[in-house]
Write a protein that holds these residues in place. Structure first.
Motif, short mmCIF file in Angstrom:
data_model
loop_
_atom_site.label_atom_id
_atom_site.label_comp_id
_atom_site.label_asym_id
_atom_site.label_seq_id
_atom_site.Cartn_x
_atom_site.Cartn_y
_atom_site.Cartn_z
N THR A 150 -8.55 11.12 -3.74
CA THR A 150 -9.00 9.92 -3.04
C THR A 150 -9.03 8.75 -4.02
OG1 THR A 150 -11.36 10.35 -3.47
CG2 THR A 150 -10.45 11.20 -1.40
N LEU A 151 -8.82 7.54 -3.51
CA LEU A 151 -8.93 6.32 -4.29
C LEU A 151 -9.78 5.33 -3.50
CD1 LEU A 151 -5.70 7.37 -4.58
CD2 LEU A 151 -5.69 5.49 -6.21
N ALA A 209 0.81 -5.02 4.77
CA ALA A 209 1.19 -6.04 5.75
C ALA A 209 0.27 -6.03 6.97
CB ALA A 209 2.64 -5.84 6.18
N CYS A 210 0.16 -4.88 7.66
CA CYS A 210 -0.63 -4.83 8.89
C CYS A 210 -2.05 -4.32 8.68
CB CYS A 210 0.08 -3.97 9.94
SG CYS A 210 0.01 -2.19 9.63
N ARG A 211 -2.36 -3.80 7.47
CA ARG A 211 -3.68 -3.31 7.09
C ARG A 211 -4.11 -2.05 7.83
NH1 ARG A 211 -4.26 -4.48 2.50
NH2 ARG A 211 -6.47 -3.96 2.65
N ARG A 212 -3.19 -1.41 8.57
CA ARG A 212 -3.52 -0.15 9.22
C ARG A 212 -3.04 1.03 8.37
NH1 ARG A 212 -1.32 -1.70 15.12
NH2 ARG A 212 0.21 -2.72 13.79
N THR A 213 -3.60 2.21 8.64
CA THR A 213 -3.33 3.37 7.81
C THR A 213 -2.29 4.27 8.45
OG1 THR A 213 -5.57 3.32 6.90
CG2 THR A 213 -4.37 5.40 6.72
N SER A 214 -1.31 4.67 7.67
CA SER A 214 -0.29 5.63 8.10
C SER A 214 -0.31 6.82 7.15
CB SER A 214 1.10 5.00 8.08
OG SER A 214 1.21 3.95 9.00
N SER A 245 -2.83 0.92 -2.79
CA SER A 245 -2.92 1.03 -1.33
C SER A 245 -3.08 2.47 -0.86
CB SER A 245 -1.68 0.42 -0.67
OG SER A 245 -1.62 -0.98 -0.89
N PHE A 246 -2.97 3.45 -1.79
CA PHE A 246 -3.15 4.85 -1.42
C PHE A 246 -4.64 5.09 -1.13
CE2 PHE A 246 0.58 6.39 -4.33
CZ PHE A 246 1.46 5.62 -3.58
N LEU A 247 -4.92 5.88 -0.12
CA LEU A 247 -6.30 6.23 0.23
C LEU A 247 -6.61 7.69 -0.04
CD1 LEU A 247 -6.62 4.38 3.67
CD2 LEU A 247 -7.39 3.58 1.42
N LEU A 248 -5.74 8.57 0.44
CA LEU A 248 -5.96 10.01 0.35
C LEU A 248 -4.65 10.71 0.04
CD1 LEU A 248 -7.94 10.30 3.71
CD2 LEU A 248 -8.98 10.44 1.46
N TRP A 285 7.50 2.08 -5.27
CA TRP A 285 6.94 2.99 -4.28
C TRP A 285 7.17 2.41 -2.89
CZ3 TRP A 285 4.24 1.49 -8.64
CH2 TRP A 285 3.99 2.49 -9.58
N SER A 286 7.35 3.26 -1.91
CA SER A 286 7.50 2.81 -0.54
C SER A 286 6.95 3.88 0.40
CB SER A 286 8.97 2.52 -0.22
OG SER A 286 9.78 3.64 -0.53
N PHE A 287 6.70 3.49 1.63
CA PHE A 287 6.21 4.43 2.65
C PHE A 287 6.66 3.92 4.01
CE2 PHE A 287 3.28 1.15 3.49
CZ PHE A 287 2.59 1.44 4.65
N PHE A 288 6.52 4.77 5.01
CA PHE A 288 6.90 4.39 6.37
C PHE A 288 5.64 4.05 7.15
CE2 PHE A 288 8.46 4.54 10.64
CZ PHE A 288 9.80 4.20 10.54
N CYS A 289 5.54 2.79 7.61
CA CYS A 289 4.39 2.34 8.38
C CYS A 289 4.59 2.74 9.84
CB CYS A 289 4.23 0.82 8.24
SG CYS A 289 2.85 0.15 9.19
#
Length: 204
Positions: free
Chosen positions: A28-29, A145-150, A121-124, A104-108
């Motif tokens: 966790t961060l 960008a959207c502040r939601r978690t994916s 921006s990593f949470l868990l 680093w990149s991820f899919f929202c």
């Protein structure tokens, strides 16, 4: 704290004295309230001693040090001189970012698109998920960008090695709320249900 040549963070360990772990060993961060310039993050990490511990990481060590911008020196065997590493690694990182590659990149999931991101921006993070097991890791990210978690399911290298972006990632088809504790429980339930599909992560 961070060694750019080994891609490891150094933390205190009650049993080993000091342990060195990759970013994928974080669980966790969480940014500490009241910290700024730089923000300090409390991280919970899996230690080589077999236990999990808490540690502190500054924002610059989390997001910028892995790019080699704070690297030390090395002995150049061609010139027999001790030379700085940071300048060369920093120039290489800048060239790659300028060419459209992101560390680093991820899919929202809510936006249905890949996004560049930084480790802050990593949470868990949760390793070895259900039937996928092996070298996979579940990664919950708050989209800048959207502040939601994916939640994405990626390789360890996708997290640990800057500019190593998996061609495809698993994406959990669920929108997570802002309550961290509730999100943790949803995160675990969704990951163990294996209710994710593969999405291509090529950034345009």
């Amino acid at each position: 704290m961070y060694d750019a040549l080994t891609s490891r963070y150094g933390f205190a360990c009650p049993r080993l004295g000091e342990s060195r772990v990759a970013l994928s060993a974080f669980r966790t961060l969480e940014p500490l309230e009241g910290t700024a310039h730089p923000v300090v993050y409390r991280v919970h990490f899996a230690c080589p001693c077999g236990d999990e511990h808490d540690g502190l990481v500054r924002h610059d060590e989390l997001d910028w040090a892995p790019l080699g911008l704070a690297a030390g020196t090395f002995l150049n065997l061609m010139t027999s001189r001790v030379e700085p590493v940071a300048l060369e690694l920093g120039e290489l990182a800048a060239l790659r970012i300028g060419a459209g590659e992101w560390p680093w990149s991820f899919f929202c999931y809510p936006e249905e698109r890949p996004r560049p991101v930084a480790p802050s921006s990593f949470l868990l993070l949760a390793p070895g998920l259900g039937a996928t097991g092996g070298g996979s890791i579940g990664l919950a990210v708050r989209c800048p960008a959207c502040r939601r978690t994916s939640v994405n399911v990626v390789s360890h290298e996708h997290v640990d090695v800057p500019f190593h972006n998996d061609r495809e990632v698993g994406v959990v088809g669920h929108v997570f709320g802002d309550d961290l504790q509730a999100a943790i429980e949803e995160f675990r339930a969704e990951l163990w249900s294996s209710s994710f599909d593969a999405r291509r992560l090529a950034l345009e």
